[in-house]
Design an enzyme around this catalytic site. Structure first.
Site, PDB file in Angstrom:
ATOM      1  N   LYS A  72      -1.815 -10.808   4.641  1.00 27.01           N
ATOM      2  CA  LYS A  72      -2.453  -9.919   5.629  1.00 27.01           C
ATOM      3  C   LYS A  72      -2.202 -10.440   7.041  1.00 27.01           C
ATOM      4  CE  LYS A  72      -6.781  -7.590   6.770  1.00 27.01           C
ATOM      5  NZ  LYS A  72      -6.082  -6.335   7.094  1.00 27.01           N
ATOM      6  N   ALA A 108      -8.722   5.256   8.593  1.00 25.10           N
ATOM      7  CA  ALA A 108      -9.747   4.677   7.709  1.00 25.10           C
ATOM      8  C   ALA A 108      -9.460   3.203   7.475  1.00 25.10           C
ATOM      9  CB  ALA A 108      -9.780   5.430   6.377  1.00 25.10           C
ATOM     10  N   MET A 138       0.834  -1.207   0.000  1.00 26.01           N
ATOM     11  CA  MET A 138       0.000   0.000   0.000  1.00 26.01           C
ATOM     12  C   MET A 138       0.868   1.256   0.000  1.00 26.01           C
ATOM     13  SD  MET A 138      -3.211  -0.624  -0.134  1.00 26.01           S
ATOM     14  CE  MET A 138      -3.997   0.832   0.524  1.00 26.01           C
ATOM     15  N   HIS A 173      -9.168 -11.693   1.935  1.00 27.65           N
ATOM     16  CA  HIS A 173      -7.964 -10.899   1.664  1.00 27.65           C
ATOM     17  C   HIS A 173      -6.826 -11.792   1.195  1.00 27.65           C
ATOM     18  CE1 HIS A 173     -10.035  -7.680   3.851  1.00 27.65           C
ATOM     19  NE2 HIS A 173      -9.149  -6.845   3.310  1.00 27.65           N
ATOM     20  N   HIS A 174      -5.786 -11.137   0.681  1.00 24.81           N
ATOM     21  CA  HIS A 174      -4.552 -11.836   0.267  1.00 24.81           C
ATOM     22  C   HIS A 174      -3.918 -12.535   1.475  1.00 24.81           C
ATOM     23  CE1 HIS A 174      -2.083  -8.710   2.178  1.00 24.81           C
ATOM     24  NE2 HIS A 174      -3.062  -7.894   1.799  1.00 24.81           N
ATOM     25  N   THR A 193     -12.053  -3.403   8.060  1.00 23.22           N
ATOM     26  CA  THR A 193     -13.331  -3.103   7.382  1.00 23.22           C
ATOM     27  C   THR A 193     -14.449  -3.968   7.962  1.00 23.22           C
ATOM     28  OG1 THR A 193     -12.082  -2.636   5.392  1.00 23.22           O
ATOM     29  CG2 THR A 193     -14.450  -2.957   5.115  1.00 23.22           C
ATOM     30  N   THR A 226      -3.400   1.758   8.068  1.00 28.99           N
ATOM     31  CA  THR A 226      -3.009   0.556   8.810  1.00 28.99           C
ATOM     32  C   THR A 226      -4.157   0.146   9.715  1.00 28.99           C
ATOM     33  OG1 THR A 226      -0.838   1.578   8.833  1.00 28.99           O
ATOM     34  CG2 THR A 226      -1.097  -0.438  10.116  1.00 28.99           C
TER      35      THR A 226
HETATM   36  P1  NAP Z   1       2.997  -4.576   3.676  1.00 32.30           P
HETATM   37  O1  NAP Z   1       3.176  -4.774   2.208  1.00 32.30           O
HETATM   38  O2  NAP Z   1       3.520  -5.622   4.630  1.00 32.30           O
HETATM   39  O3  NAP Z   1       3.663  -3.169   4.038  1.00 32.30           O
HETATM   40  C1  NAP Z   1       3.932  -2.719   5.331  1.00 32.30           C
HETATM   41  C2  NAP Z   1       5.254  -1.990   5.270  1.00 32.30           C
HETATM   42  O4  NAP Z   1       5.477  -1.291   6.492  1.00 32.30           O
HETATM   43  C3  NAP Z   1       6.440  -2.953   5.069  1.00 32.30           C
HETATM   44  O5  NAP Z   1       7.261  -2.472   4.020  1.00 32.30           O
HETATM   45  C4  NAP Z   1       7.130  -2.897   6.434  1.00 32.30           C
HETATM   46  O6  NAP Z   1       8.517  -3.107   6.346  1.00 32.30           O
HETATM   47  C5  NAP Z   1       6.841  -1.468   6.861  1.00 32.30           C
HETATM   48  N1  NAP Z   1       6.997  -1.233   8.274  1.00 32.30           N
HETATM   49  C6  NAP Z   1       6.967  -2.106   9.311  1.00 32.30           C
HETATM   50  N2  NAP Z   1       7.166  -1.473  10.473  1.00 32.30           N
HETATM   51  C7  NAP Z   1       7.317  -0.166  10.180  1.00 32.30           C
HETATM   52  C8  NAP Z   1       7.575   1.010  10.958  1.00 32.30           C
HETATM   53  N3  NAP Z   1       7.695   0.942  12.275  1.00 32.30           N
HETATM   54  N4  NAP Z   1       7.694   2.199  10.310  1.00 32.30           N
HETATM   55  C9  NAP Z   1       7.570   2.272   8.984  1.00 32.30           C
HETATM   56  N5  NAP Z   1       7.349   1.210   8.182  1.00 32.30           N
HETATM   57  C10 NAP Z   1       7.218   0.005   8.782  1.00 32.30           C
HETATM   58  O7  NAP Z   1       1.471  -4.372   4.035  1.00 32.30           O
HETATM   59  P2  NAP Z   1       0.330  -3.712   3.117  1.00 32.30           P
HETATM   60  O8  NAP Z   1      -0.393  -4.768   2.373  1.00 32.30           O
HETATM   61  O9  NAP Z   1       0.875  -2.535   2.398  1.00 32.30           O
HETATM   62  O10 NAP Z   1      -0.667  -3.223   4.266  1.00 32.30           O
HETATM   63  C11 NAP Z   1      -0.268  -2.258   5.234  1.00 32.30           C
HETATM   64  C12 NAP Z   1      -1.443  -1.989   6.177  1.00 32.30           C
HETATM   65  O11 NAP Z   1      -2.489  -1.339   5.434  1.00 32.30           O
HETATM   66  C13 NAP Z   1      -2.077  -3.251   6.792  1.00 32.30           C
HETATM   67  O12 NAP Z   1      -2.460  -2.996   8.117  1.00 32.30           O
HETATM   68  C14 NAP Z   1      -3.305  -3.477   5.910  1.00 32.30           C
HETATM   69  O13 NAP Z   1      -4.335  -4.168   6.594  1.00 32.30           O
HETATM   70  C15 NAP Z   1      -3.699  -2.046   5.641  1.00 32.30           C
HETATM   71  N6  NAP Z   1      -4.559  -1.832   4.459  1.00 32.30           N
HETATM   72  C16 NAP Z   1      -5.460  -0.826   4.564  1.00 32.30           C
HETATM   73  C17 NAP Z   1      -6.256  -0.496   3.489  1.00 32.30           C
HETATM   74  C18 NAP Z   1      -7.237   0.635   3.635  1.00 32.30           C
HETATM   75  O14 NAP Z   1      -7.957   0.955   2.679  1.00 32.30           O
HETATM   76  N7  NAP Z   1      -7.284   1.275   4.804  1.00 32.30           N
HETATM   77  C19 NAP Z   1      -6.150  -1.213   2.297  1.00 32.30           C
HETATM   78  C20 NAP Z   1      -5.232  -2.231   2.210  1.00 32.30           C
HETATM   79  C21 NAP Z   1      -4.408  -2.517   3.299  1.00 32.30           C
HETATM   80  P3  NAP Z   1       9.110  -4.624   6.514  1.00 32.30           P
HETATM   81  O15 NAP Z   1       8.390  -5.464   5.501  1.00 32.30           O
HETATM   82  O16 NAP Z   1      10.544  -4.424   6.237  1.00 32.30           O
HETATM   83  O17 NAP Z   1       8.777  -5.020   7.923  1.00 32.30           O
END
Ligand code: NAP
Length: 255
Positions: A149, A115, A14, A145-146, A156, A90
């Site tokens: 997650k 959100a 994201m 979800h994928h 949601t 997040t």
């Molecule tokens: P992701 O691909 O795992 O990305 C999370 C990123 O955050 C990773 O690159 C991770 O690094 C990094 N990270 C970990 N700890 C951190 C810190 N303290 N400071 C800064 N960065 C840090 O996950 P994603 O699929 O993008 O999803 C991220 C979040 O968004 C999840 O909670 C998901 O449920 C949520 N989400 C929300 C929506 C919405 O519409 N609100 C939609 C989709 C997803 P490392 O991999 O190196 O640990």
């Protein structure tokens, strides 16, 4: 003047989509990037930080957060305390944490948004589901979800359940003598109804709310096929929070 934005979690699925969106909007400026393990000190002239504490005093107005449930609360607190209006996607916040952050934003007079879903279709699904639950109190939520997650159920699904709870006549569903012969078969219970979480490769973010009544059924479904579906909501959030002095929970609060 453009709005200066920090993206926390910029290497994630994201976060990287949010970086592209910010770069593609002339009204926004990508000011800083945060990732605990990034080896780069800068990318295309944009500073990269490994620790949030190094951002104290940094020149930016908005903190976009797509990190991990276990750091989201601390990150959002930090953003508010340091005058960055948080736009947080997040998931995994408890209701108590959300209340605390709203209170902190009021004290700090800093706007913000948490959100659980930034896709307009998902916001509509939640609204329609709450409307239907008034007439169809028997329902089950299935979120899909994928398989990367980290939290379940999805933010949601929890938000949908909370909206339904407000209008649905309380009742416990299923047979009174129902028994699970395999633990978890009936999903998680939320105020008498059930939430089921499916995790599969190939999926992005999907949700169904299935209603049943005597002789009829109603199914509401939303699908995010691509993470770009969330970006118009993130863009709107960034542009709205800078005008406000209080954090809100749910994109619908800004629409
Ligand atoms: P992701 O691909 O795992 O990305 C999370 C990123 O955050 C990773 O690159 C991770 O690094 C990094 N990270 C970990 N700890 C951190 C810190 N303290 N400071 C800064 N960065 C840090 O996950 P994603 O699929 O993008 O999803 C991220 C979040 O968004 C999840 O909670 C998901 O449920 C949520 N989400 C929300 C929506 C919405 O519409 N609100 C939609 C989709 C997803 P490392 O991999 O190196 O640990």
């Amino acid at each position: 003047m453009s709005i200066k934005v920090i993206v926390a979690g910029f290497k994630g699925r994201m976060g990287s989509t949010a970086v592209d969106m910010v770069k593609g909007d002339a009204d926004l400026e990508l000011a800083g990037l945060l990732d605990p393990f990034a080896p780069e000190k800068e990318i295309d002239g944009i500073p990269v930080f490994n620790k949030k504490e190094d951002l104290v005093g940094f020149d930016a107005q908005v903190w976009v957060d797509f990190t991990m449930p276990k750091v989201a609360y601390e990150n959002t607190r930090f953003a508010l305390e340091n005058g960055f209006a948080p736009v947080v996607g997040t998931t995994g916040f408890t209701p108590e944490q959300i209340s605390e952050l709203i209170e902190l934003s009021r004290q700090q007079k800093v706007g913000g948004l948490i959100a659980p879903n930034f896709a307009i279709g998902a916001i509509l699904l939640m609204e329609f589901a709450a409307k239907a639950a008034k007439y169809f109190p028997d329902l089950e939520i299935i979120e899909l979800h994928h398989d990367k997650k980290k939290d379940a159920p999805s933010g949601t699904a929890v938000k949908t359940a909370e909206l339904i709870q407000k209008v649905r006549a309380p009742k416990k569903q299923g047979a009174p003598d129902e028994e699970e012969t395999l633990t978890g078969a009936r999903g998680a219970e939320f105020d008498g109804f059930r939430i089921h979480s499916v995790r599969l490769p190939g999926l992005i973010a999907h949700q169904e709310v299935i209603f049943g009544a005597e002789g009829q059924g109603l199914t509401l479904r939303h699908d995010s096929y691509d993470r770009v579906s969330f970006m118009s909501g993130v863009n709107l959030g960034i542009k709205e929070v800078v005008k406000r002095e209080e954090l809100v929970y749910g994109l619908e609060e800004l629409l």
